[in-house]
Scaffold this motif. Sequence first.
Motif, PDB file in Angstrom:
ATOM      1  N   THR A   3       0.976  -1.137   0.049  1.00 18.14           N
ATOM      2  CA  THR A   3       0.081   0.008  -0.016  1.00 18.14           C
ATOM      3  C   THR A   3       0.784   1.430  -0.030  1.00 18.14           C
ATOM      4  O   THR A   3       1.739   1.408   0.835  1.00 18.14           O
ATOM      5  CB  THR A   3      -1.071  -0.313   1.258  1.00 18.14           C
ATOM      6  N   LEU A   4       0.519   2.191  -0.781  1.00 17.74           N
ATOM      7  CA  LEU A   4       1.280   3.361  -1.005  1.00 17.74           C
ATOM      8  C   LEU A   4       0.251   4.459  -0.011  1.00 17.74           C
ATOM      9  O   LEU A   4      -0.954   4.536  -0.480  1.00 17.74           O
ATOM     10  CB  LEU A   4       1.311   4.176  -2.346  1.00 17.74           C
ATOM     11  N   GLN A   5       0.779   4.909   0.971  1.00 13.12           N
ATOM     12  CA  GLN A   5       0.015   6.054   1.947  1.00 13.12           C
ATOM     13  C   GLN A   5       0.567   7.176   1.675  1.00 13.12           C
ATOM     14  O   GLN A   5       1.757   7.459   1.191  1.00 13.12           O
ATOM     15  CB  GLN A   5       0.374   5.745   3.360  1.00 13.12           C
ATOM     16  N   ILE A   6      -0.354   8.238   1.349  1.00 10.06           N
ATOM     17  CA  ILE A   6      -0.107   9.545   1.123  1.00 10.06           C
ATOM     18  C   ILE A   6      -1.226  10.427   1.798  1.00 10.06           C
ATOM     19  O   ILE A   6      -2.325  10.244   1.888  1.00 10.06           O
ATOM     20  CB  ILE A   6      -0.303   9.901  -0.643  1.00 10.06           C
ATOM     21  N   GLU A   7      -0.527  11.573   2.572  1.00  7.88           N
ATOM     22  CA  GLU A   7      -1.178  12.254   3.571  1.00  7.88           C
ATOM     23  C   GLU A   7      -0.637  13.682   3.078  1.00  7.88           C
ATOM     24  O   GLU A   7       0.315  13.809   2.803  1.00  7.88           O
ATOM     25  CB  GLU A   7      -1.013  12.323   4.697  1.00  7.88           C
ATOM     26  N   GLN A  56       5.701  -4.324  -4.775  1.00 14.47           N
ATOM     27  CA  GLN A  56       6.393  -2.959  -4.199  1.00 14.47           C
ATOM     28  C   GLN A  56       6.913  -2.263  -5.442  1.00 14.47           C
ATOM     29  O   GLN A  56       6.839  -1.124  -5.256  1.00 14.47           O
ATOM     30  CB  GLN A  56       7.529  -3.442  -3.290  1.00 14.47           C
ATOM     31  N   GLU A  57       7.338  -3.020  -6.454  1.00 16.29           N
ATOM     32  CA  GLU A  57       8.061  -2.204  -7.433  1.00 16.29           C
ATOM     33  C   GLU A  57       6.874  -1.287  -8.353  1.00 16.29           C
ATOM     34  O   GLU A  57       7.228  -0.061  -8.705  1.00 16.29           O
ATOM     35  CB  GLU A  57       8.355  -3.121  -8.654  1.00 16.29           C
ATOM     36  N   ILE A  88       5.379   3.427   1.906  1.00 13.54           N
ATOM     37  CA  ILE A  88       5.011   2.247   1.258  1.00 13.54           C
ATOM     38  C   ILE A  88       5.121   1.360   2.394  1.00 13.54           C
ATOM     39  O   ILE A  88       6.138   1.216   2.976  1.00 13.54           O
ATOM     40  CB  ILE A  88       5.872   2.059  -0.111  1.00 13.54           C
ATOM     41  N   ILE A  89       3.806   0.470   2.465  1.00  9.41           N
ATOM     42  CA  ILE A  89       3.689  -0.320   3.658  1.00  9.41           C
ATOM     43  C   ILE A  89       3.430  -1.935   3.052  1.00  9.41           C
ATOM     44  O   ILE A  89       2.778  -1.873   1.911  1.00  9.41           O
ATOM     45  CB  ILE A  89       2.634  -0.043   4.676  1.00  9.41           C
ATOM     46  N   GLU A  90       3.378  -2.881   3.928  1.00 11.92           N
ATOM     47  CA  GLU A  90       3.014  -4.045   3.545  1.00 11.92           C
ATOM     48  C   GLU A  90       2.042  -4.372   4.500  1.00 11.92           C
ATOM     49  O   GLU A  90       2.265  -4.398   5.789  1.00 11.92           O
ATOM     50  CB  GLU A  90       4.482  -4.959   3.415  1.00 11.92           C
TER      51      GLU A  90
END
Length: 100
Positions: A3-7, A56-57, A88-90
């Motif tokens: 997951t790509l987290q954006i804030e 992830q890539e 980026i988290i797993e």
Amino acid sequence: MITLQIEHQVRDFGMWRRAFDSDPLDRLASGVRSYRISRPLDQNDYVMLEMDFDTQEAAVDFLGRLQNDTWKTGVTAPALVGEPSTRIIETVAIENVSAR
């Protein structure tokens, strides 16, 4: 799942949402499988976005394209205030607590 987290703070949520919905980087073709948009109950000018990828890539590539194209000069740039915070988290576990 990756997951790509954006804030980030936004000038106006409606403006940001229109820019997001225009999908300038073609999320589907870029490997985004799903996304969630959230914001604090008491802060209408702040957005938290989570985009899920298989690899992830794919997440790293998408983030790089966001940073180079969209945030600096692209369609969402006018809606942003300052620099977004990203990571980026797993996902390592998902559990439905109501099923216990």
